[in-house]
Design an enzyme around this catalytic site. Structure first.
Site, mmCIF file in Angstrom:
data_model
loop_
_atom_site.group_PDB
_atom_site.id
_atom_site.type_symbol
_atom_site.label_atom_id
_atom_site.label_comp_id
_atom_site.label_asym_id
_atom_site.label_seq_id
_atom_site.Cartn_x
_atom_site.Cartn_y
_atom_site.Cartn_z
ATOM 1 N N GLU A 1 19.373 23.404 5.625
ATOM 2 C CA GLU A 1 18.904 24.593 6.326
ATOM 3 C C GLU A 1 19.857 25.771 6.268
ATOM 4 O O GLU A 1 19.555 26.822 6.832
ATOM 5 C CB GLU A 1 18.603 24.260 7.786
ATOM 6 C CG GLU A 1 19.789 23.810 8.622
ATOM 7 C CD GLU A 1 19.404 23.656 10.100
ATOM 8 O OE1 GLU A 1 18.284 24.016 10.478
ATOM 9 O OE2 GLU A 1 20.258 23.191 10.863
ATOM 10 N N HIS B 1 0.819 -1.212 0.000
ATOM 11 C CA HIS B 1 0.000 0.000 0.000
ATOM 12 C C HIS B 1 0.858 1.269 0.000
ATOM 13 O O HIS B 1 0.550 2.236 -0.714
ATOM 14 C CB HIS B 1 -0.902 -0.034 1.243
ATOM 15 C CG HIS B 1 -1.735 1.182 1.460
ATOM 16 N ND1 HIS B 1 -2.996 1.330 0.932
ATOM 17 C CD2 HIS B 1 -1.491 2.321 2.173
ATOM 18 C CE1 HIS B 1 -3.497 2.489 1.306
ATOM 19 N NE2 HIS B 1 -2.607 3.109 2.051
ATOM 20 N N ASP C 1 -5.649 13.117 14.559
ATOM 21 C CA ASP C 1 -6.911 12.548 15.043
ATOM 22 C C ASP C 1 -6.931 12.382 16.562
ATOM 23 O O ASP C 1 -8.006 12.425 17.178
ATOM 24 C CB ASP C 1 -7.160 11.190 14.387
ATOM 25 C CG ASP C 1 -7.576 11.315 12.931
ATOM 26 O OD1 ASP C 1 -7.948 12.426 12.511
ATOM 27 O OD2 ASP C 1 -7.515 10.298 12.208
ATOM 28 N N ASP D 1 21.901 14.940 14.490
ATOM 29 C CA ASP D 1 21.783 14.791 13.041
ATOM 30 C C ASP D 1 23.069 14.243 12.430
ATOM 31 O O ASP D 1 23.621 14.819 11.497
ATOM 32 C CB ASP D 1 21.439 16.151 12.414
ATOM 33 C CG ASP D 1 21.078 16.041 10.937
ATOM 34 O OD1 ASP D 1 20.660 14.952 10.506
ATOM 35 O OD2 ASP D 1 21.212 17.054 10.216
ATOM 36 N N ARG E 1 27.509 26.262 -1.464
ATOM 37 C CA ARG E 1 26.466 25.262 -1.566
ATOM 38 C C ARG E 1 25.368 25.550 -0.563
ATOM 39 O O ARG E 1 25.545 26.309 0.389
ATOM 40 C CB ARG E 1 27.020 23.858 -1.333
ATOM 41 C CG ARG E 1 27.647 23.660 0.038
ATOM 42 C CD ARG E 1 28.133 22.229 0.193
ATOM 43 N NE ARG E 1 28.781 22.032 1.473
ATOM 44 C CZ ARG E 1 29.172 20.849 1.919
ATOM 45 N NH1 ARG E 1 28.973 19.779 1.194
ATOM 46 N NH2 ARG E 1 29.752 20.726 3.094
ATOM 47 N N ASN F 1 -4.272 18.110 2.373
ATOM 48 C CA ASN F 1 -4.279 19.370 3.110
ATOM 49 C C ASN F 1 -3.579 20.464 2.308
ATOM 50 O O ASN F 1 -2.418 20.312 1.913
ATOM 51 C CB ASN F 1 -3.587 19.160 4.469
ATOM 52 C CG ASN F 1 -3.656 20.386 5.346
ATOM 53 O OD1 ASN F 1 -2.972 21.372 5.103
ATOM 54 N ND2 ASN F 1 -4.471 20.318 6.376
ATOM 55 N N LYS G 1 28.717 29.914 7.576
ATOM 56 C CA LYS G 1 27.471 29.152 7.499
ATOM 57 C C LYS G 1 26.313 30.009 7.990
ATOM 58 O O LYS G 1 26.304 30.445 9.142
ATOM 59 C CB LYS G 1 27.576 27.883 8.350
ATOM 60 C CG LYS G 1 26.295 27.055 8.380
ATOM 61 C CD LYS G 1 26.472 25.803 9.217
ATOM 62 C CE LYS G 1 25.201 24.978 9.268
ATOM 63 N NZ LYS G 1 25.363 23.750 10.054
ATOM 64 N N ASN H 1 5.257 10.151 2.133
ATOM 65 C CA ASN H 1 3.950 9.558 2.370
ATOM 66 C C ASN H 1 3.391 10.124 3.667
ATOM 67 O O ASN H 1 3.983 9.932 4.741
ATOM 68 C CB ASN H 1 4.065 8.033 2.501
ATOM 69 C CG ASN H 1 4.045 7.344 1.152
ATOM 70 O OD1 ASN H 1 3.554 7.888 0.178
ATOM 71 N ND2 ASN H 1 4.576 6.132 1.103
ATOM 72 N N ALA I 1 -2.000 6.412 9.241
ATOM 73 C CA ALA I 1 -1.168 5.567 10.093
ATOM 74 C C ALA I 1 0.310 5.688 9.785
ATOM 75 O O ALA I 1 1.125 5.034 10.427
ATOM 76 C CB ALA I 1 -1.594 4.111 9.945
#
Length: 564
Positions: A363, A110, A163, A468, A359, A268, A379, A131, A135
């Site tokens: 962020e 799915h 929900d 990260d 580059r 949405n 940076k 995706n 769920a």
């Protein structure tokens, strides 16, 4: 080829006919709508048992009227993931139809169908896919014969997280459209273009993320008397900003320049607006299919089923058991070729051949100033137009402070990091020592990943989490920063440096330390052709210096991914 698709993973009973020659899709659906609360598995299954025969009959009647009784060349069904009772009904129907019609049976994942319908409708060759469904919340990309999970929720799916709040305030399922409407009302009633924002948890860990805390905080805010429209607005702004940020991180890690959106929550408008703005700023292409292909539907099952059938990827009836925990990265991709989604660049001009070119990462923009040993890195965390201005200012400031402080503290703990020369909080800018000659991602090797394991172990020993540690946030100087090996001696190990501590924080908790390891290993699996030796070397490096309990907990953290 014409393929009958049947979908029934949770709430929507659906059947469809895809005609590959005309690229047309007929879809019939009958959604389950509970009177109150969320989806109840038994009630959903009862609905499925009544609705599936009806939607299949409507599709077959229309197809036979136009093409005759032998119009169907294969039957495809949603094999998982989903609610077991619903999946079993769909599986039984698909087997019966395939046997009656004398055509092949195709079992479709799915979540991969959500991805493939976006790729199919967009015409994109090799996109990153987000995706966003009830769920689930996954970032996927094609690599080494499968769709790899670049990032995912570590607790609730995005729709379920929303929900949880709507059930708390007494709204019926589905809650997403109601939250969107209430948020829109609050935004329109504000005196300015950016209404005030509640302070809710914003949890991003590499390309993984967590929603459980924000759902609870939204419930608490409503209980404290905050108007529900205001809570809905802040909930959307935080949740969708998190999804957009991790999508940008996935584009940056892989170097991809295409993003497709799938899943019911993808209907949405605010989420699509954020993702489109992010992609436009990066120069990437973005596509969200029309709504009938976003919500759970049999059209996407039929389209992917046709691709699989054409590749000979049918399934014997005796092997067609449904799988409620069917992960997308378990599916061998037989129906397409193409290069990996990991292109080897970082979303800007920098490459392995020109490491000093300006580059743009996920962020920040990075500029190299000076030459030779005098090179410095400037940076600057750029403003994100997709984020609420207040949230954007807070994240840019807090991450700049965290990076400056933790980079220095890690260095004092014996972890190789750049020196911090200057901090400009007003402009969210750091000036740092230039370290390494390339990102680890451009050329992974076992010696370097072992060194990263040792560095993270020392970092954790000092009570610091990187937050990260992907292969883009490790800099490497091959052969010990240029030192030559004597004749007959092995070359010096590459010098490795940890950079970009913007998501870091102080903690001694084993759970957070294990999450660091999970993030790093995820970035390897998403981009390396043969990831197992690299990960084994990384864990050996960590084990040599760090706490065995962290490695034990790593297995638990990995198992928290969806459908483990």
């Amino acid at each position: 080829m014409r393929v009958l698709g049947i979908e029934g993973t949770a709430w929507c009973a659906s059947a469809a006919l895809y005609d590959a020659e005309t690229d047309s899709v007929l879809i019939e659906s009958d959604p389950y709508e509970p009177d109150s609360g969320g989806i109840h598995p038994r009630e959903a299954a009862e609905h499925m048992s009544e609705a599936i025969p009806e939607v299949v009959d409507r599709v077959l009647t229309a197809v036979e009227a136009e093409h005759g009784p032998d119009a169907v060349d294969a039957v495809a069904f949603s094999r998982g993931p989903g609610l077991g009772p619903c999946l079993r009904i769909v599986g039984t129907a698909a087997r019966s139809l395939a046997g009656t019609l004398g055509v092949p049976l195709v079992g479709v994942n799915h979540m991969v169908a959500h991805l493939e319908i976006g790729r199919h409708r967009s015409g994109f060759d090799n996109p990153v896919c987000l995706n966003a469904s009830g769920a689930n919340a996954h970032l996927l990309g094609y690599h080494d014969g499968r769709y790899r999970v670049l990032g995912e929720t570590m607790d609730a799916g995005v729709g379920n997280a929303i929900d949880k709040f709507t059930r708390h305030v007494g709204w019926s399922h589905p809650g997403g459209p109601k939250v969107e409407a209430a948020a829109g009302e609050f935004a329109e009633d504000g005196d300015d273009s950016a209404p005030d924002l509640l302070d809710l948890p914003y949890v991003v860990k590499g390309m993984d993320f967590s929603f459980s805390g924000i759902s609870s905080a939204a419930n608490d805010a409503a209980d404290d008397g905050v108007p529900v429209e205001e809570v809905c607005f802040s909930l959307q702004e935080h949740v969708f900003a998190m999804l957009t940020e991790v999508s940008e991180r996935a584009l940056s890690l892989t170097g991809a320049d295409e993003l497709v959106l799938g899943g019911g929550v993808a209907q949405n408008d605010r989420l699509r607006e954020m993702l489109a703005a992010m992609c436009e700023a990066r120069g990437a292409d973005f596509h969200a299919p029309e709504p009938r292909f976003l919500r759970d539907n049999a059209g996407m099952i039929a389209v992917l089923g046709a691709k699989m059938a054409a590749a000979g990827d049918a399934i014997p009836v005796l092997e067609s058991a449904v799988d409620p925990n069917f992960r997308p990265d378990q599916v061998p991709v037989t129906w397409r070729d193409g290069e990996s989604v990991a292109r080897g660049a970082t979303g800007g001009a920098a490459t392995a051949r020109d490491p000093d070119a300006d580059r743009r990462g996920a962020e920040a923009t990075v500029t190299v100033a000076g030459a030779g040993d005098d090179r410095r890195v400037v940076k600057r965390r750029v403003e994100k137009s997709y984020r609420h201005p207040e949230l954007d200012r807070t994240l840019r400031r807090d991450r700049t402070v965290a990076e400056a402080r933790l980079t220095s503290e890690a260095r004092r703990a014996g972890v190789p990091t750049p020196l911090v020369y200057d901090v400009d909080l007003a402009d969210a800018t750091l000036t740092l020592q230039y370290v390494g000659e390339r990102d680890l991602a451009t050329a992974l090797d076992e010696r370097s990943t072992e060194a990263v394991g040792r560095h993270l172990a020392r970092l954790h020993g000092a009570g610091i989490v990187h937050g990260d540690p992907t292969t883009r946030n490790v800099r490497v100087s091959p052969d010990g920063a240029g030192s030559a090996a004597a004749d007959g001696e092995p070359a010096p190990a590459p010098a490795t440096y940890l950079i970009d501590f913007g998501l870091g924080f102080h903690t001694g908790h084993v759970e957070d330390h294990a999450m660091d390891l999970h993030v790093f290993e995820g970035s390897i699996r998403a981009t390396a052709t043969d990831s197992d030796p690299l990960i084994a070397a990384f864990e050996a490096g960590y084990e040599a210096v760090g706490d065995d309990e962290v490695l034990d907990r790593l297995r638990d953290v990995a198992d928290r991914g969806r459908y483990r």
